[in-house]
Design an enzyme around this catalytic site. Sequence first.
Site, short mmCIF file in Angstrom:
data_model
loop_
_atom_site.label_atom_id
_atom_site.label_comp_id
_atom_site.label_asym_id
_atom_site.label_seq_id
_atom_site.Cartn_x
_atom_site.Cartn_y
_atom_site.Cartn_z
N TRP B 315 0.78 -1.55 -5.91
CA TRP B 315 1.63 -2.71 -6.24
C TRP B 315 0.74 -3.97 -6.40
CZ3 TRP B 315 2.41 -7.17 -3.14
CH2 TRP B 315 3.43 -8.02 -3.57
N HIS B 316 -0.36 -4.00 -5.64
CA HIS B 316 -1.23 -5.18 -5.72
C HIS B 316 -2.03 -5.23 -7.01
CE1 HIS B 316 -0.41 -5.04 -1.36
NE2 HIS B 316 -0.54 -6.34 -1.43
N GLY B 317 -2.24 -4.10 -7.64
CA GLY B 317 -2.99 -4.10 -8.90
C GLY B 317 -3.42 -2.71 -9.28
#
Lengths: 294, 454
Positions: B315-317
């Site tokens: 989700w962060h990247g």
Amino acid sequence: MPMSDIRWFVKCALTAILLLFACGLATAWFGSGLELPATTTSDGTLTTLNRYVRGPTPDVVLVGSSLTFRLKEEYFSTPGVRNVALAGGSPVTGFEIVANQAHLPKLILVEMNILSRATDKALVEKFSNGGKADPLFFRPVRTAVAAYESWNHKPPDHAQVALALDRLLKQPPSDFDNHVYVDRAFDEMNAEDPTVAAGINVTRIQHLLSAVERRGSRVQFFELPYSDRLEQSRSVRITHEIVHNAFPDPDRWLKIDCPRSELRWSDGVHLDERSALIVSQSIDRALVSLPGSM
Amino acid sequence: MTFTSWQFGLFAAIVFGAYYLPPFRTFQVQLLVLASLVFYGYGQPELLPLLAAAVVGTYLFLILALRNRRIWLPVGIAFNLLLLAFFKYKFLFISAATGNYTGIATIDFLLRLPLPIGISFFVFHNISLLVDLTKRKVNAPDLTSVFLYIIFFPQLVAGPITRAEMFMPQVKPKYLADIPFVEAAKWILVGFFFKLYVANNLNEMTSYMDFPLYETLRTQDRWLLVFLYSYQIYSDFFGYSAIAIGFGLLFGYRLQINFNLPYIAQSFSEFWTRWHISLSNWLRTYLYIPLGGNRHGALRTYLNLMIVMGLGGLWHGAAFSYLTWGLMHGLLLVAERPFLARFDKVDWAAFRAIRAGFVFFCVTMLWIFFKLPNFDHALSYLHGMFIPSTNPNPPKLFYDLALLYSFPVMLQHLVPQGRFGKSLQMIEPYLYGAMAALMYLEAGPDTAFIYFQF
């Protein structure tokens, strides 16, 4: 709003105002006597320039980029040398600031290696014409650390410095394997085309040169040595060509003669400590051989 | 527009001034929506239509899902996940260096758009809206309220990810007399203090962790910087969340608390109830529990934990480092699970301290994968922590300065609130006043909030 909330805000605001007032008063009283420890390039730049505009005008001043920044003042035997090279900055920024002071040094040495960077106009503005750059408030935490560092690490005296430099020179050149850094620096400097920026900077240098020489100061240019590989990079070759076309007079250039085999660039670009000392001593010799030398 | 800019100060003052004026009372929600659009569009006006499309699209699916949840809820969730995937993970499939991706003008235009700030956060708000409101079969809210929930400016860019069932009931007329001014001021002051004094100053040092600068560091400095980054990322994100909560209160909305002294957690599962609480809650509610949670035996629970933490990392990247970070956290959660009950029975202060120290150490080490999203760089940094450095000219770090800038985090975590609660309450306004002065005097160079990139 309830009365208790108002009391809370009054106490909070008064505390903040009192602290700001105390710091403002301390700044007015002590000025920026304590040099803040430089944890960043920007901090270092401010410290360097603050020291220059507040101190007596030196006889010789070096302006340049991070390449010249490595040549520490204690490496020079020529008296009254001040280095205002700015790490991460352009030599023209330092030259502008020196040229904008009321008193000029007798000799200004301008590094001509890195001319791809624009002049830092804000910095020039801040430190020009007497450099009234005192902040309104001092920074209490930084100042406390600066005081502690100055107390804990007193600068060595002249004899200690001489001994340390002598010891450094007697050491063999570093055998640190820097090929990874050289490769990376070569790629970066090969990708860069400094033509436009260097052209602008050279024009500015021509103006500044005329202005300071009219006021009786003298200007010499110098180029610090790169590693053999970097000398071949596109950026270095183009800059070299531009500056020598603009200033073809060989007498304008300081001749730095030093044994290249003794020089090392630990990060691929900047001279290591021993090499910086060797180059500084070469500059010393070049200064002595200048007509009407200092 | 960032919270630390003067433009934001001016913007917030104007909106606050207008918000409580009697003539605007009936338009408070509309005013906040308009203000939020200005806030978002200030830096990236070209992305405003995208934000509007995401909200309007979600609203349409909400209306449809209220009629037929079984069909339209998955479609609405898929719409949002596709939106997130398109912007966040597109460069896994196409090269960023290519100017002309598909030859189709519209698609190429969309592909060229930068990552919309806060997309991960507003997409999660959208999904929460769809799930929560259709679950309770409420009447369809009006579009303006939905807009406000999703784009309310304090939480728009980096959360907290407030759940719809918590936020939507708060959409009603607000009165100046109801504002908890002191509480709001405390959140805002502490938030700015942690961002400006701690995070921004530590960032000056931890920037040496970036490639290739870290290669010049001495071994002990590599270790030091990892811990400083641990303090920095906490201060940066806690600071942002605190400011958001404070501004939320000023406009009459209570947002979810996002941090609760995470570095004193005694287990990894406790850490996730204290760190980025709103994301943890979101993942638990909308992913872990629907996957089966811990209801289908130990092995399935472990698998669910790994899936949730792996996806949480991604989700962060779209980077292998983020995935590794998430999976490593998942592994730690799985590894501690069989022992937790036994450990919790040991009522010995030293043992609790050792547990907290171990959790803090592991969490801190894993931040390396967060700081260096390039996996090779992260491994290279880690490797350098265990071998002597050979670089003859390492940068000088001032340890005393590092300690003084980290001190507020240590103090906040280590001072027992209960024991000193009474005396702290007495000196509280003076403490906040000192923080206000110090964040102005000692503010580090301005840097973007770390979570803006997500």
